[in-house]
Design an enzyme around this catalytic site. Structure first.
Site, PDB file in Angstrom:
ATOM      1  N   LYS A   1       0.821  -1.216   0.000  1.00  0.00           N
ATOM      2  CA  LYS A   1       0.000   0.000   0.000  1.00  0.00           C
ATOM      3  C   LYS A   1       0.852   1.262   0.000  1.00  0.00           C
ATOM      4  O   LYS A   1       0.357   2.370   0.156  1.00  0.00           O
ATOM      5  CB  LYS A   1      -0.962  -0.039   1.194  1.00  0.00           C
ATOM      6  CG  LYS A   1      -2.010  -1.139   0.991  1.00  0.00           C
ATOM      7  CD  LYS A   1      -2.869  -1.501   2.169  1.00  0.00           C
ATOM      8  CE  LYS A   1      -3.708  -2.748   1.827  1.00  0.00           C
ATOM      9  NZ  LYS A   1      -4.325  -3.416   2.935  1.00  0.00           N
TER      10      LYS A   1
ATOM     11  N   LYS B   1      -5.203 -11.845  -5.898  1.00  0.00           N
ATOM     12  CA  LYS B   1      -5.506 -12.531  -4.636  1.00  0.00           C
ATOM     13  C   LYS B   1      -6.859 -12.068  -4.096  1.00  0.00           C
ATOM     14  O   LYS B   1      -7.121 -10.871  -4.050  1.00  0.00           O
ATOM     15  CB  LYS B   1      -4.414 -12.190  -3.605  1.00  0.00           C
ATOM     16  CG  LYS B   1      -4.728 -12.680  -2.207  1.00  0.00           C
ATOM     17  CD  LYS B   1      -3.792 -12.058  -1.187  1.00  0.00           C
ATOM     18  CE  LYS B   1      -4.213 -12.296   0.241  1.00  0.00           C
ATOM     19  NZ  LYS B   1      -5.528 -11.889   0.660  1.00  0.00           N
TER      20      LYS B   1
ATOM     21  N   LYS C   1     -10.483  -9.129   1.270  1.00  0.00           N
ATOM     22  CA  LYS C   1     -11.596  -8.289   1.705  1.00  0.00           C
ATOM     23  C   LYS C   1     -11.370  -6.865   1.219  1.00  0.00           C
ATOM     24  O   LYS C   1     -12.266  -6.211   0.721  1.00  0.00           O
ATOM     25  CB  LYS C   1     -11.700  -8.321   3.229  1.00  0.00           C
ATOM     26  CG  LYS C   1     -12.084  -9.688   3.761  1.00  0.00           C
ATOM     27  CD  LYS C   1     -12.451  -9.642   5.197  1.00  0.00           C
ATOM     28  CE  LYS C   1     -11.390  -9.852   6.168  1.00  0.00           C
ATOM     29  NZ  LYS C   1     -10.439 -10.721   6.372  1.00  0.00           N
TER      30      LYS C   1
HETATM   31  P1  ATP Z   1      -7.408  -7.836   3.974  1.00  0.00           P
HETATM   32  O1  ATP Z   1      -7.708  -7.479   2.549  1.00  0.00           O
HETATM   33  O2  ATP Z   1      -8.065  -6.908   4.963  1.00  0.00           O
HETATM   34  O3  ATP Z   1      -5.959  -8.091   4.246  1.00  0.00           O
HETATM   35  P2  ATP Z   1      -7.865 -10.660   3.643  1.00  0.00           P
HETATM   36  O4  ATP Z   1      -9.014 -11.034   2.813  1.00  0.00           O
HETATM   37  O5  ATP Z   1      -6.506 -10.731   3.039  1.00  0.00           O
HETATM   38  O6  ATP Z   1      -8.185  -9.216   4.228  1.00  0.00           O
HETATM   39  P3  ATP Z   1      -7.008 -11.479   6.248  1.00  0.00           P
HETATM   40  O7  ATP Z   1      -7.904 -11.188   7.412  1.00  0.00           O
HETATM   41  O8  ATP Z   1      -5.834 -10.594   5.986  1.00  0.00           O
HETATM   42  O9  ATP Z   1      -7.930 -11.554   4.952  1.00  0.00           O
HETATM   43  O10 ATP Z   1      -6.480 -12.974   6.333  1.00  0.00           O
HETATM   44  C1  ATP Z   1      -7.115 -13.953   7.133  1.00  0.00           C
HETATM   45  C2  ATP Z   1      -6.545 -15.315   6.783  1.00  0.00           C
HETATM   46  O11 ATP Z   1      -7.028 -15.709   5.494  1.00  0.00           O
HETATM   47  C3  ATP Z   1      -5.010 -15.357   6.695  1.00  0.00           C
HETATM   48  O12 ATP Z   1      -4.565 -16.574   7.247  1.00  0.00           O
HETATM   49  C4  ATP Z   1      -4.726 -15.311   5.221  1.00  0.00           C
HETATM   50  O13 ATP Z   1      -3.525 -15.974   4.893  1.00  0.00           O
HETATM   51  C5  ATP Z   1      -5.939 -16.054   4.652  1.00  0.00           C
HETATM   52  N1  ATP Z   1      -6.250 -15.567   3.321  1.00  0.00           N
HETATM   53  C6  ATP Z   1      -6.652 -14.313   2.980  1.00  0.00           C
HETATM   54  N2  ATP Z   1      -6.866 -14.220   1.665  1.00  0.00           N
HETATM   55  C7  ATP Z   1      -6.589 -15.437   1.141  1.00  0.00           C
HETATM   56  C8  ATP Z   1      -6.622 -15.981  -0.178  1.00  0.00           C
HETATM   57  N3  ATP Z   1      -6.983 -15.242  -1.208  1.00  0.00           N
HETATM   58  N4  ATP Z   1      -6.260 -17.272  -0.341  1.00  0.00           N
HETATM   59  C9  ATP Z   1      -5.899 -18.048   0.707  1.00  0.00           C
HETATM   60  N5  ATP Z   1      -5.850 -17.599   1.967  1.00  0.00           N
HETATM   61  C10 ATP Z   1      -6.197 -16.312   2.205  1.00  0.00           C
HETATM   62 MG    MG Z   2      -4.787  -9.933   4.180  1.00  0.00          MG
END
Ligand code: ATP
Ligand code: MG
Length: 325
Positions: A114, A193, A196
């Site tokens: 970011k 990827k 959220k």
């Molecule tokens: P943000 O965008 O806020 O970072 P995020 O969707 O990446 O949210 P996190 O809360 O950061 O989700 O991650 C929670 C868990 O889900 C972590 O263990 C992360 O490795 C896993 N995770 C997140 N996105 C993925 C993905 N696309 N594929 C596999 N695992 C994921």
């Molecule tokens: Mg994340």
């Protein structure tokens, strides 16, 4: 007895990537009688991006409901919101901050991803890996199951904890990441990827019509219906493959390669697969979202239990720092 810890942010609704990459593997580990699991909702971390208290609260409940819907046993394990134990997490973070070199944080993916617009980066985002380290070592976790995207942060947690142990004496178990090599980084509807914060996610708990609407937005190329298609470069196939049986994957591959099979067909097959695979989870999730007092009660009980561990660690840490005798 091994302690397993994992957190999930409340920065949005839990999605397919979180579920396949983190929640289901963590729930599976938690079912092993030899393990004790700490699963928490990282609502303090989410403040780096979510600035709306109501949204944060709603997301927190949704994430909690997703864990329960996926079978997490809160009696056997620990289930809590980071914010309800914020005193411990943030106090420890401060101590660890003072041992964390600036270049390490400047190199962290969470910041680098970011950092093209520095005016949008707040200090919370920059020090994210230190709060993460505190989250983990506070509970003396042995293993942290995460997706591949978190590997670097986990290495930092270990380095920071080791720096504390070296400087002040043994306070922390050094945590190891547990990365399931079979679980890929799940792509989002745009092929990046699934995250959220990228707004490219599939919330499998949506009502069927809305879920289908999201699935229809999965980006594909413009190969016409009648022409053969390459499944291996297609986002729909990539997602389908993660959940389907071998026979189903082979069938869809054949359909792609045969022609007269459109992306619309593949998307409908993906919808049906999600509805079938997660039928029980979807039902339970709705139950908890309609009965949030039950969710609250489970979280409160988990927080009381987790606090005992956090308190013991902080007692030791404060002793080593010379803050108490
Ligand atoms: P943000 O965008 O806020 O970072 P995020 O969707 O990446 O949210 P996190 O809360 O950061 O989700 O991650 C929670 C868990 O889900 C972590 O263990 C992360 O490795 C896993 N995770 C997140 N996105 C993925 C993905 N696309 N594929 C596999 N695992 C994921
Ligand atoms: Mg994340």
């Amino acid at each position: 007895m091994a302690r397993i810890l994992t957190g999930i942010q409340a920065s949005g609704k839990p999605h397919l990537g979180n579920i396949l990459g983190a929640i289901l593997p963590a729930v599976q580990l938690s079912q092993d009688p030899k393990n004790e699991s700490f699963l928490f909702i990282a609502d303090l971390h989410s403040m780096t991006t979510v600035k709306d208290a109501d949204a944060l609260k709603e997301n927190t409940l949704a994430v909690a409901a997703a864990w329960l819907a996926c079978g997490f046993d809160t009696e056997k394990n620990y289930f809590y919101r980071q914010s309800r134990l914020a005193g411990y997490h943030t106090e420890l973070m401060w101590y660890l901050n003072c041992l964390t070199p600036f270049p390490m944080l400047a190199n962290a993916h969470s910041f680098k991803d970011k950092s093209d617009k520095l005016s949008d980066v707040n200090a919370g985002l920059f020090t994210y890996p230190v709060l993460q380290a505190a989250d983990i070592v506070l509970y003396q976790a042995n293993f942290v199951p995460v997706g591949k995207d978190q590997k670097q942060h986990l290495e930092m947690s270990k380095d920071i904890a080791a720096a504390f142990n070296r400087t002040y004496g043994e306070a922390f178990v050094l945590p190891e990441p547990k990365i399931d090599e079979n679980v890929m980084t799940i792509p989002g509807i745009d092929g990046q990827k699934m995250s959220k914060s990228y707004g490219n996610y599939i919330d499998i708990f949506l009502p069927e019509k809305q879920l289908y609407k999201v699935i229809k937005k999965i980006v594909t190329d413009t190969t016409p219906l009648e022409e053969p298609k390459d499944p291996d470069t297609c986002n729909v196939f990539a997602l389908y493959k993660l959940m389907a049986s071998e026979a189903q994957v082979a069938e869809m591959r054949q359909n792609y390669e045969g022609g007269n099979y459109g992306y619309g067909h593949a998307k409908k097959a993906l919808l049906d697969l999600i509805l079938e695979k997660f039928a029980k989870e979807r039902e339970l999730y709705n139950y908890y979202m309609e009965n949030t007092q039950e969710l609250e009660a489970k979280l409160k009980a988990g927080e009381a239990k987790a606090e005992l561990i956090a308190k013991a660690t902080m007692q030791k840490v404060r002793e080593l720092l010379g803050f108490i005798d």
